[in-house]
Design a protein around this motif. Structure first.
Motif, PDB file in Angstrom:
ATOM      1  N   TYR A 199       5.187  62.383  23.399  1.00 62.94           N
ATOM      2  CA  TYR A 199       6.610  62.059  23.555  1.00 62.94           C
ATOM      3  C   TYR A 199       7.004  62.069  25.030  1.00 62.94           C
ATOM      4  O   TYR A 199       7.655  61.140  25.519  1.00 62.94           O
ATOM      5  N   LEU A 200       6.608  63.119  25.736  1.00 61.37           N
ATOM      6  CA  LEU A 200       6.955  63.203  27.152  1.00 61.37           C
ATOM      7  C   LEU A 200       6.270  62.110  27.966  1.00 61.37           C
ATOM      8  O   LEU A 200       6.885  61.525  28.868  1.00 61.37           O
ATOM      9  N   LEU A 213       0.387  73.975  15.109  1.00 62.43           N
ATOM     10  CA  LEU A 213       0.808  74.178  16.496  1.00 62.43           C
ATOM     11  C   LEU A 213       0.134  73.178  17.442  1.00 62.43           C
ATOM     12  O   LEU A 213       0.787  72.625  18.345  1.00 62.43           O
ATOM     13  N   LYS A 214      -1.165  72.947  17.234  1.00 69.54           N
ATOM     14  CA  LYS A 214      -1.864  71.964  18.075  1.00 69.54           C
ATOM     15  C   LYS A 214      -1.299  70.565  17.880  1.00 69.54           C
ATOM     16  O   LYS A 214      -1.112  69.823  18.839  1.00 69.54           O
ATOM     17  N   SER A 215      -1.000  70.214  16.627  1.00 70.77           N
ATOM     18  CA  SER A 215      -0.422  68.894  16.357  1.00 70.77           C
ATOM     19  C   SER A 215       0.952  68.762  17.001  1.00 70.77           C
ATOM     20  O   SER A 215       1.298  67.706  17.548  1.00 70.77           O
ATOM     21  N   GLY A 216       1.737  69.827  16.960  1.00 67.24           N
ATOM     22  CA  GLY A 216       3.041  69.805  17.606  1.00 67.24           C
ATOM     23  C   GLY A 216       2.932  69.662  19.111  1.00 67.24           C
ATOM     24  O   GLY A 216       3.709  68.929  19.734  1.00 67.24           O
ATOM     25  N   LEU A 217       1.987  70.345  19.716  1.00 67.99           N
ATOM     26  CA  LEU A 217       1.794  70.214  21.162  1.00 67.99           C
ATOM     27  C   LEU A 217       1.325  68.815  21.541  1.00 67.99           C
ATOM     28  O   LEU A 217       1.756  68.253  22.554  1.00 67.99           O
ATOM     29  N   ILE A 218       0.445  68.246  20.740  1.00 70.08           N
ATOM     30  CA  ILE A 218      -0.014  66.876  21.003  1.00 70.08           C
ATOM     31  C   ILE A 218       1.148  65.895  20.881  1.00 70.08           C
ATOM     32  O   ILE A 218       1.314  64.995  21.710  1.00 70.08           O
TER      33      ILE A 218
END
Length: 123
Positions: free
Chosen positions: A63-64, A53-58
């Motif tokens: 990306y943004l 989850l942390k990797s996905g948020l990073i």
């Protein structure tokens, strides 16, 4: 220079903000791990889920931030073009023209009737 009387700079305040955010995220992660393990989840699996989850948020933040930087760069580029006057000659009602006869010559016109390029017997 007396260090006690000086006002902390931007880097100091940014570091304090990042440190506080990291401490809060770590505390939240610890509480979430305790809650998941209390609910019957394997502790190793819980840690891996939180890491994913942390990797996905990073990845989402990166990306943004890339697209925000790309839009800002594009606007900066358009502003620079406008300042240099590169866009002043552009009019929306102007049509881009090219010589269609030179691009697609008519093989049956009187100018090209005896041209060997259009002779189909040589093919």
């Amino acid at each position: 220079m007396d260090r006690i009387n000086t006002k902390p700079g931007f880097a100091f305040r940014a570091g304090q903000l990042m440190g506080t955010a990291l401490l809060r995220c770590t505390a939240l992660e610890r509480r979430l791990t305790i809650w998941c393990v209390g609910g019957g989840m394997n502790p190793v699996l819980c840690r891996w889920v939180l890491r994913i989850l942390k990797s996905g948020l990073i990845a989402l933040v990166l990306y943004l931030s890339f697209w925000i930087a790309a839009v800002i760069f594009g606007l900066w580029l358009l502003r620079g073009m406008a300042e240099l006057g590169l866009m002043s000659d552009f009019r929306s009602n102007d049509e881009v023209g090219f010589d269609t006869e030179g691009l697609f010559p008519d093989p049956y016109s009187q100018d090209n009737i005896h041209d060997p390029v259009f002779d189909h017997e040589n093919l």
